[in-house]
Design an enzyme around this catalytic site. Structure first.
Site, PDB file in Angstrom:
ATOM      1  N   LYS A 127      50.785  38.995  46.235  1.00 63.36           N
ATOM      2  CA  LYS A 127      49.807  37.916  46.458  1.00 63.36           C
ATOM      3  C   LYS A 127      48.835  37.831  45.284  1.00 63.36           C
ATOM      4  O   LYS A 127      48.660  38.803  44.541  1.00 63.36           O
ATOM      5  CB  LYS A 127      49.050  38.171  47.758  1.00 63.36           C
ATOM      6  CG  LYS A 127      48.209  39.443  47.766  1.00 63.36           C
ATOM      7  CD  LYS A 127      47.646  39.743  49.148  1.00 63.36           C
ATOM      8  CE  LYS A 127      46.840  41.030  49.155  1.00 63.36           C
ATOM      9  NZ  LYS A 127      46.501  41.466  50.526  1.00 63.36           N
ATOM     10  N   TYR A 184      22.375  38.937  24.394  1.00 61.08           N
ATOM     11  CA  TYR A 184      21.429  38.235  25.269  1.00 61.08           C
ATOM     12  C   TYR A 184      20.453  39.216  25.917  1.00 61.08           C
ATOM     13  O   TYR A 184      20.858  40.275  26.412  1.00 61.08           O
ATOM     14  CB  TYR A 184      22.176  37.513  26.386  1.00 61.08           C
ATOM     15  CG  TYR A 184      22.950  36.310  25.919  1.00 61.08           C
ATOM     16  CD1 TYR A 184      22.305  35.252  25.263  1.00 61.08           C
ATOM     17  CD2 TYR A 184      24.319  36.224  26.140  1.00 61.08           C
ATOM     18  CE1 TYR A 184      23.031  34.141  24.846  1.00 61.08           C
ATOM     19  CE2 TYR A 184      25.043  35.112  25.733  1.00 61.08           C
ATOM     20  CZ  TYR A 184      24.390  34.079  25.080  1.00 61.08           C
ATOM     21  OH  TYR A 184      25.094  32.984  24.661  1.00 61.08           O
TER      22      TYR A 184
HETATM   23  C1  LIG Z   1      47.034  42.817  50.802  1.00 64.46           C
HETATM   24  C2  LIG Z   1      47.796  43.215  51.995  1.00 64.46           C
HETATM   25  C3  LIG Z   1      48.675  44.307  51.938  1.00 64.46           C
HETATM   26  C4  LIG Z   1      48.790  45.224  50.745  1.00 64.46           C
HETATM   27  O1  LIG Z   1      47.662  46.063  50.661  1.00 64.46           O
HETATM   28  P1  LIG Z   1      47.558  47.209  49.559  1.00 64.46           P
HETATM   29  O2  LIG Z   1      46.347  47.969  49.943  1.00 64.46           O
HETATM   30  O3  LIG Z   1      47.390  46.525  48.255  1.00 64.46           O
HETATM   31  O4  LIG Z   1      48.814  47.986  49.597  1.00 64.46           O
HETATM   32  C5  LIG Z   1      49.468  44.552  53.051  1.00 64.46           C
HETATM   33  N1  LIG Z   1      49.374  43.779  54.165  1.00 64.46           N
HETATM   34  C6  LIG Z   1      48.517  42.751  54.260  1.00 64.46           C
HETATM   35  C7  LIG Z   1      48.465  41.950  55.509  1.00 64.46           C
HETATM   36  C8  LIG Z   1      47.686  42.436  53.183  1.00 64.46           C
HETATM   37  O5  LIG Z   1      46.821  41.414  53.274  1.00 64.46           O
END
Ligand SMILES: *Cc1c(COP(=O)(O)O)cnc(C)c1O
Length: 323
Positions: free
Chosen positions: A5, A219
């Site tokens: 994702k 800055y």
């Molecule tokens: C992001 C996510 C994962 C993966 O999580 P990690 O901690 O990166 O392994 C798994 N299941 C769901 C539903 C998620 O949103």
């Protein structure tokens, strides 16, 4: 199930998917658009979409053979005929998912909407970042009770990286949804041996200039040179994803030596103090590497987690994939 994702946690959705497609059975993405992009690139691996299907986008799941998450009772009635779907229960995360008290209603809706293609059932851990995290056990027991009300053929999955790494005995079921560990970071503070960041970030010095003792940099003039020396300018800043809260807190590597970043991080530039080393413009600079300047270290210094550091790396940074 490889969780790719959000641009594969910033690493780049399509290249990471191409690399992993013959190594995993499933991909998981955040929204349906990411799933569509995978299909447009010719990737045929099954894809689970985590989001609640948005009203008006239901057709995309059947058009592109994407698996929808049913995280709310209202979704059953909205999905197109034959949509493949996984039922998602909230057993303690208190974010997405149907509640345990809704399980029997979900069974009813599932039987009523037998025009949908049910292939999986899952939950998500809220607090699994080390070996002795009692909420995991609680969630598994709540989930097991829910699971028993649904048909056996559904593929069952509960574990993120933390579940996969720290709770193997009880939390593995049929599949695991591994995200951060794929990219080489352990979730949480509990370090796991053998994980190595897959990402390295390099830039270059674009200018080197003399600086006198007492002269201020950047800055707000927040850093003043302690002595006469050299200052290097590197063309990366918070627009590329270096949090401004890291100002003055990290080092970069140039030819095996570390130099401190000094002054306020600006939108497109950072400055580093080179001391007596009069380096040349054009020299390569490692911004993120392994060990003391990894995304994990950056996260600790800026009060966040490596997930946020890598997902914030701008997509405009030119990427090279070595595998
Ligand atoms: C992001 C996510 C994962 C993966 O999580 P990690 O901690 O990166 O392994 C798994 N299941 C769901 C539903 C998620 O949103």
């Amino acid at each position: 199930m490889a969780v790719i994702k959000d641009e594969a946690y910033g690493h780049g959705l399509i290249p990471i998917a191409n690399y992993l497609q013959d190594k995993v059975d499933w991909f998981c993405v955040a929204d349906v658009e990411e799933g569509v992009r995978l299909r447009q690139e010719g990737i045929e691996t099954p894809v689970l979409v985590f989001e609640i299907p948005r009203i008006g986008k239901e057709k995309l799941y059947t058009e592109h053979h994407l698996t929808a998450s049913i995280s709310d009772l209202s979704v059953f009635g909205r999905l197109e005929d034959n949509t493949e779907c996984h039922l998602h229960f909230d057993t303690g995360m208190m974010r997405l998912g149907m509640l345990p008290s809704e399980a029997s209603k979900a069974v009813e809706l599932m039987n009523h909407h037998n025009r949908l293609n049910y292939t999986g059932i899952y939950t998500h851990f809220a607090n699994a970042d080390g070996p002795s995290f009692p909420l995991v056990e609680d969630q598994i027991s709540v989930f097991s009770e829910i699971r028993s009300q649904f048909p056996p053929h559904l593929m069952t999955h509960t574990s993120n990286s933390a579940g996969t790494l720290f709770h193997q005995g009880k939390a593995l079921f049929d599949a695991v949804r591994t995200g951060i560990a794929l990219y080489g970071y352990s979730p949480g503070l509990h370090e796991v041996n053998g994980l190595k960041p897959v990402l390295e970030w390099r830039s270059e010095l674009v200018q080197v200039k003399a600086i006198k003792k007492g002269e201020a940099v950047g800055y707000g003039s927040r850093w003043k040179s302690p002595k006469n020396g050299w200052l290097g300018v590197i063309p990366v800043g918070y627009a590329e994803g270096i949090s401004r809260t890291l100002s003055g807190k990290f080092e970069v590597e140039i030819e095996d030596r570390f130099y401190p970043q000094v002054g306020t991080i600006s939108m497109d530039y950072i400055t580093v103090f080179l001391g007596n080393d009069k380096l040349e413009a054009g020299m390569e600079v490692k911004i993120i590497g392994e060990g003391k300047f990894s995304a994990k270290e950056w996260a600790e210094k800026s009060g966040t987690i490596p997930y946020e550091v890598t997902t914030r790396l701008s997509q405009k940074i030119d990427r090279k994939y070595l595998l």
